[in-house]
Design a protein around this motif. Structure first.
Motif, PDB file in Angstrom:
ATOM      1  N   MET A 125       0.805  -1.189   0.000  1.00 15.41           N
ATOM      2  CA  MET A 125       0.000   0.000   0.000  1.00 15.41           C
ATOM      3  C   MET A 125       0.854   1.261   0.000  1.00 15.41           C
ATOM      4  SD  MET A 125      -3.264  -0.508   0.081  1.00 15.41           S
ATOM      5  CE  MET A 125      -4.465  -1.734   0.377  1.00 15.41           C
ATOM      6  N   ARG A 126       2.105   1.106   0.307  1.00 15.34           N
ATOM      7  CA  ARG A 126       2.953   2.287   0.338  1.00 15.34           C
ATOM      8  C   ARG A 126       3.130   2.877  -1.061  1.00 15.34           C
ATOM      9  NH1 ARG A 126       3.407   0.609   4.936  1.00 15.34           N
ATOM     10  NH2 ARG A 126       4.882  -0.019   6.431  1.00 15.34           N
ATOM     11  N   THR A 127       3.194   2.014  -2.047  1.00 17.43           N
ATOM     12  CA  THR A 127       3.339   2.494  -3.417  1.00 17.43           C
ATOM     13  C   THR A 127       2.094   3.261  -3.852  1.00 17.43           C
ATOM     14  OG1 THR A 127       4.702   0.564  -3.906  1.00 17.43           O
ATOM     15  CG2 THR A 127       3.823   1.770  -5.773  1.00 17.43           C
ATOM     16  N   ALA A 152      -1.874   1.469   4.895  1.00 16.29           N
ATOM     17  CA  ALA A 152      -0.462   1.073   4.817  1.00 16.29           C
ATOM     18  C   ALA A 152       0.137   0.973   6.208  1.00 16.29           C
ATOM     19  CB  ALA A 152       0.316   2.074   3.970  1.00 16.29           C
ATOM     20  N   CYS A 153      -0.353   1.792   7.146  1.00 14.49           N
ATOM     21  CA  CYS A 153       0.147   1.733   8.522  1.00 14.49           C
ATOM     22  C   CYS A 153      -0.394   0.522   9.269  1.00 14.49           C
ATOM     23  CB  CYS A 153      -0.239   3.006   9.273  1.00 14.49           C
ATOM     24  SG  CYS A 153       0.556   4.480   8.636  1.00 14.49           S
ATOM     25  N   ARG A 154      -1.564   0.041   8.890  1.00 19.28           N
ATOM     26  CA  ARG A 154      -2.194  -1.077   9.594  1.00 19.28           C
ATOM     27  C   ARG A 154      -1.779  -2.442   9.073  1.00 19.28           C
ATOM     28  NH1 ARG A 154      -8.461   0.862  10.294  1.00 19.28           N
ATOM     29  NH2 ARG A 154      -8.007   2.715  11.536  1.00 19.28           N
ATOM     30  N   MET A 155      -1.339  -2.512   7.828  1.00 22.45           N
ATOM     31  CA  MET A 155      -1.013  -3.805   7.214  1.00 22.45           C
ATOM     32  C   MET A 155       0.490  -4.036   7.232  1.00 22.45           C
ATOM     33  SD  MET A 155      -3.535  -3.716   3.909  1.00 22.45           S
ATOM     34  CE  MET A 155      -2.743  -5.113   3.200  1.00 22.45           C
ATOM     35  N   PRO A 156       0.891  -5.306   7.289  1.00 22.67           N
ATOM     36  CA  PRO A 156       2.320  -5.585   7.146  1.00 22.67           C
ATOM     37  C   PRO A 156       2.754  -5.290   5.712  1.00 22.67           C
ATOM     38  CG  PRO A 156       1.082  -7.627   7.221  1.00 22.67           C
ATOM     39  CD  PRO A 156       0.116  -6.520   7.505  1.00 22.67           C
ATOM     40  N   PRO A 157       4.035  -5.009   5.515  1.00 27.79           N
ATOM     41  CA  PRO A 157       4.481  -4.690   4.140  1.00 27.79           C
ATOM     42  C   PRO A 157       4.268  -5.869   3.189  1.00 27.79           C
ATOM     43  CG  PRO A 157       6.272  -4.443   5.731  1.00 27.79           C
ATOM     44  CD  PRO A 157       5.100  -4.927   6.473  1.00 27.79           C
ATOM     45  N   ARG A 158       3.831  -5.551   2.006  1.00 27.34           N
ATOM     46  CA  ARG A 158       3.644  -6.560   0.967  1.00 27.34           C
ATOM     47  C   ARG A 158       4.954  -6.738   0.211  1.00 27.34           C
ATOM     48  NH1 ARG A 158      -1.066  -4.148  -2.446  1.00 27.34           N
ATOM     49  NH2 ARG A 158       0.493  -2.522  -2.469  1.00 27.34           N
ATOM     50  N   PRO A 159       5.066  -7.786  -0.591  1.00 27.46           N
ATOM     51  CA  PRO A 159       6.290  -7.952  -1.383  1.00 27.46           C
ATOM     52  C   PRO A 159       6.552  -6.775  -2.325  1.00 27.46           C
ATOM     53  CG  PRO A 159       5.048  -9.993  -1.380  1.00 27.46           C
ATOM     54  CD  PRO A 159       4.200  -8.962  -0.693  1.00 27.46           C
ATOM     55  N   LEU A 204      -7.899  12.434  -0.795  1.00 29.19           N
ATOM     56  CA  LEU A 204      -8.671  11.494   0.019  1.00 29.19           C
ATOM     57  C   LEU A 204      -8.195  10.061  -0.196  1.00 29.19           C
ATOM     58  CD1 LEU A 204     -12.279  12.913  -0.361  1.00 29.19           C
ATOM     59  CD2 LEU A 204     -10.933  12.813   1.725  1.00 29.19           C
ATOM     60  N   SER A 205      -7.936   9.700  -1.442  1.00 31.87           N
ATOM     61  CA  SER A 205      -7.418   8.366  -1.728  1.00 31.87           C
ATOM     62  C   SER A 205      -6.039   8.177  -1.113  1.00 31.87           C
ATOM     63  CB  SER A 205      -7.348   8.138  -3.240  1.00 31.87           C
ATOM     64  OG  SER A 205      -8.624   8.247  -3.800  1.00 31.87           O
ATOM     65  N   THR A 206      -5.225   9.228  -1.138  1.00 34.92           N
ATOM     66  CA  THR A 206      -3.907   9.165  -0.512  1.00 34.92           C
ATOM     67  C   THR A 206      -4.042   8.882   0.981  1.00 34.92           C
ATOM     68  OG1 THR A 206      -3.031  10.744  -2.107  1.00 34.92           O
ATOM     69  CG2 THR A 206      -1.784  10.448  -0.088  1.00 34.92           C
ATOM     70  N   GLY A 207      -4.932   9.592   1.641  1.00 34.99           N
ATOM     71  CA  GLY A 207      -5.135   9.370   3.069  1.00 34.99           C
ATOM     72  C   GLY A 207      -5.641   7.978   3.378  1.00 34.99           C
ATOM     73  N   TYR A 208      -6.558   7.473   2.552  1.00 36.11           N
ATOM     74  CA  TYR A 208      -7.087   6.118   2.753  1.00 36.11           C
ATOM     75  C   TYR A 208      -5.981   5.078   2.616  1.00 36.11           C
ATOM     76  CZ  TYR A 208      -9.726   1.862   1.834  1.00 36.11           C
ATOM     77  OH  TYR A 208     -10.202   0.583   1.860  1.00 36.11           O
ATOM     78  N   PHE A 209      -5.201   5.157   1.548  1.00 35.31           N
ATOM     79  CA  PHE A 209      -4.133   4.182   1.352  1.00 35.31           C
ATOM     80  C   PHE A 209      -3.041   4.327   2.410  1.00 35.31           C
ATOM     81  CE2 PHE A 209      -5.576   4.004  -3.213  1.00 35.31           C
ATOM     82  CZ  PHE A 209      -6.079   2.716  -3.103  1.00 35.31           C
ATOM     83  N   ARG A 210      -2.779   5.544   2.844  1.00 35.85           N
ATOM     84  CA  ARG A 210      -1.780   5.771   3.893  1.00 35.85           C
ATOM     85  C   ARG A 210      -2.246   5.154   5.206  1.00 35.85           C
ATOM     86  NH1 ARG A 210       2.715   5.674   6.059  1.00 35.85           N
ATOM     87  NH2 ARG A 210       3.367   7.374   7.381  1.00 35.85           N
ATOM     88  N   LEU A 211      -3.530   5.299   5.522  1.00 38.09           N
ATOM     89  CA  LEU A 211      -4.087   4.733   6.743  1.00 38.09           C
ATOM     90  C   LEU A 211      -3.959   3.209   6.747  1.00 38.09           C
ATOM     91  CD1 LEU A 211      -5.755   5.311   9.353  1.00 38.09           C
ATOM     92  CD2 LEU A 211      -7.777   4.875   7.950  1.00 38.09           C
TER      93      LEU A 211
END
Length: 126
Positions: free
Chosen positions: A1-3, A57-64, A48-55
């Motif tokens: 989600m960081r990307t 990204a903090c809750r999920m473990p990093p993906r490959p 708004l989409s940036t904030g959603y994905f950022r939120l």
């Protein structure tokens, strides 16, 4: 989600900057002031989409995809849950199509139904 949040952040910054530049370029007396508003609202939507994905990204473990040293095999395995297919979108689309046809019928004469202008030739620009 960081990307994803980085991509949407760049798009949001670009649109908001473009809206400010458009507003400055056209000035306050522009006959078309809605352009800056539309660009600005598009930037807010991307923000708004940036904030959603950022939120998330903090809750999920990093993906490959988020780690620079990941291998292709790291992404193997179950992807997630996909809802079964259904026919529910057919109803709203049918209703929207019928409403559009009814609105078109109620509008009356179209631009192509108007009589030709006197002195203009039918069938070409020459």
């Amino acid at each position: 989600m960081r990307t994803e949040y980085k991509v949407f952040g760049v798009v949001a910054a670009f649109l908001l900057l473009l809206a400010a530049m458009y507003r400055w370029w056209t000035g306050s007396g522009s006959p078309h002031p809605e352009g800056a508003g539309r660009l600005g609202l598009s930037g807010v939507l991307a923000l708004l989409s940036t904030g959603y994905f950022r939120l998330f990204a903090c809750r999920m473990p990093p993906r490959p995809e988020d780690t620079p040293d990941a291998e292709i095999a790291d992404g193997a395995g179950p992807i997630g849950f996909f809802a079964p297919p259904g026919f529910w979108p057919f109803g709203p689309v049918l209703i929207a199509a019928l409403l559009a046809l009814d609105a078109d019928r109620k509008l009356g004469a179209h631009a192509y139904d108007q009589p030709p202008v006197a002195g203009c030739r039918q069938g070409g620009l020459t």
